[in-house]
Write an enzyme that holds these catalytic residues in place. Sequence first.
Site, short mmCIF file in Angstrom:
data_model
loop_
_atom_site.label_atom_id
_atom_site.label_comp_id
_atom_site.label_asym_id
_atom_site.label_seq_id
_atom_site.Cartn_x
_atom_site.Cartn_y
_atom_site.Cartn_z
CG ASP A 61 -2.19 0.87 0.91
OD1 ASP A 61 -2.10 1.74 0.02
OD2 ASP A 61 -3.22 0.69 1.57
C1 BGC Z 1 -5.10 3.19 0.06
C2 BGC Z 1 -5.15 2.17 -1.07
C3 BGC Z 1 -5.03 2.90 -2.38
C4 BGC Z 1 -3.74 3.69 -2.39
C5 BGC Z 1 -3.49 4.43 -3.69
C6 BGC Z 1 -3.90 4.10 -0.05
O1 BGC Z 1 -3.95 5.12 0.88
O2 BGC Z 1 -5.10 2.49 1.29
O3 BGC Z 1 -6.35 1.44 -1.00
O4 BGC Z 1 -5.09 1.98 -3.44
O5 BGC Z 1 -3.78 4.64 -1.34
O6 BGC Z 1 -4.38 5.45 -3.88
#
Ligand code: BGC
Length: 732
Positions: free
Chosen positions: A262
Amino acid sequence: MTDERIEDLLRGMTPAQKAGQLTQYFYFQLPGEADPALGVDAGEQPRAVEAALGRGEAGSLLFVTDPDEINRLQRLAVEGNPHGIPLLFGYDVIHGLRTILPVPIAMAASWDPETIERGQAVAAREARAVGIHWTFAPMVDIARDPRWGRIIEGAGEDPFLGAAVAAAQVRGFQGGGIIAGPKHFAAYGAALGGRDYDEANVSEYELWNVYFPPFRAAVEAGAGNIMTAYMDLNGVPASGSHWLLTKVLRETWGFEGFVVSDANAVKNLETHGFAAGPADAAARAVVAGVDLEMAVSEPAYAHLPAAPQTGDAVDASVRRILEAKLRLGLLDRPYVDADRAREILADPQHREVAREAARRGAVLLRNEGDLLPLDAGRLGSIAVLGPLADSKRDTIGPWVFDFDLDETVTVLDGIRGAAGDKVRVEYAPGVQVSQRVFPSLFDMFGGNTPLDPEGFDEEAEFARAVRLAAASDVAVVVAGEWQNMIGEAASRSSLELPGRQLELLQAVAATGTPTVLLVMNGRPLDLRWAAEHVPAILDIWYPGSQGGAAVADLLFGAASPGGKLLFTWPRTVGQVPIHYAHTRSHEPQNQGRRYWDEQSTPLYAFGHGLSYGRFTYDGLTVEPAAVAPDGVVTVSVEVTNTGGREAPEVVQLYLHQRHGRASRPVRELKGFERVVLAPGETRRVQFTIGPAQRQYWHPAERDWVLDAATFDVWVGGSSTAELGTTFEVEDR
Ligand code: BGC
């Protein structure tokens, strides 16, 4: 052949180029300067990324959606990389790119894998057209705590339903031409107190039986990617867990795609107090099984070349990234046709799919005296009330970035369009959603939409709304949350309707005008008062860009609601967590006496949802009546629509093991099928229950077990189905 191409590339790469292939950079096309919420300077970041492209040291970008810009950046990468390796473009295509589908929880509430698959295929088609190769979706985290804002991105509380929805989404995305990335592995939804990003402490029993099944189903459906979770799981950050990312995912389930962290989760291994610094974080993450680092700012993986002991892990990860690029055809065709992309984004069929998905996902919670559907031919006037009734930004919900508000149909627009010339439709917002503005991480893409905060005279507006209700034949009140009160980093400590919305609803109902409540939400809200006093309640979620049109179809009976709840709807936040598949744990007579000050039962059961039909269930059979532990029984039931309208019904099967090596939940969903029946029509629906539906992961055996036992089975329209029978699994 393909392997040789990859091996050739790998042999020619320097350690820095390998680390670059394993790095995904945010590339913000943001207006303005530094964004304090993300800690990113919108001017500096693109320059740094382009420099990395020029050095051939970036494998992937995220957050770019303009096809011309994608081509430009792709060219920089291909020309900058000594081997001409193109970039993989990833993005959060959560519920549509340009055509905004209902939020994921709404699509899942259709309990209709076909609807879900079709919807995500449309999203994928639009994404691929602009040059996006991979979506950070579906979110398949089980959510049993509605305070957690990301409940809106998933399929609710149940592992069986969650697995079916996960697989359908993977088929939809990948069938539409992009890689699906189920997330966040694992148990992110179990955050303490429902507070986003907080630690999760989940027993192995629950991990295997509840939190893992949707991931496993997504892997079995062929998902090409998995995203790690941010938080600590049982004391170890999920993004640094070799057990999760290698032992379970690869060695047990045979996952062959690539794993992405993530955003910033590799660097965060230091923040957790797990890694000693960014270099240690990088080394441990890649060895644990994180192939690609999603980096908001300075990547930790830039330290990999200085960690020779990670060489084999790095090579294995680079292979996986190159394989993904090869399979997508990128090594041969890296660019997109921008004109064609614009045509695809405008496809009217995509809007039709979104509208149908919104119709199918809406859940009719209550319909006393058959107030719905409304008969437009007999109505003189409709009062449409509530601030969300005409808010375009709220109608499409959170987690969308490339929307076109001009084409968004609000509930007010939809009702106006469908009511016909003879019906007077008037609108009054009445109140603000909330007096407080809730800042959110995503406000750069549209935050709260307060009604002219300076000029909005709430006392006068409130009175005007109530007068309008009193003078109309029916009142339609839209109430719920601003879209940015739910989603990532948007947990709530209360489930109450924000602001004075309940007060408005009460005053409207007190006029005596028949009142319909439309709930715009992504989590269950406290509807105790409405559930007793408002005759019709329809949960429309955030229904997407065609949402208002779909809602009007349902209100006036052009279509019947048929969605079902995918979470147990609590009466109050104090009951949380409350899910239907709990164990009995004490004498049955004490089930209803768990609280001193509130009933133990929920407001609405898991699986609940009405329609404009009336369904009866009859003739339940199980054959054979007894089987060996590996045997399969066939459960069959007759469903009849005794109502006067064609309508959908989701036939649900629940199972309970009466005794065995563990205390099993009082009921567990083990089969469902959405059918549409004409008035008077009867359909026989069949389910098979075999070892796959009866096995469970046993905490002491640390393995899947099958017990010989008596099983109860119930079939009906919700988790409170009463029509039941039993069968035996014998130890033979
Ligand atoms: C989220 C993810 C997301 C990523 C990119 C993160 O803060 O937890 O689910 O895909 O950001 O936007």
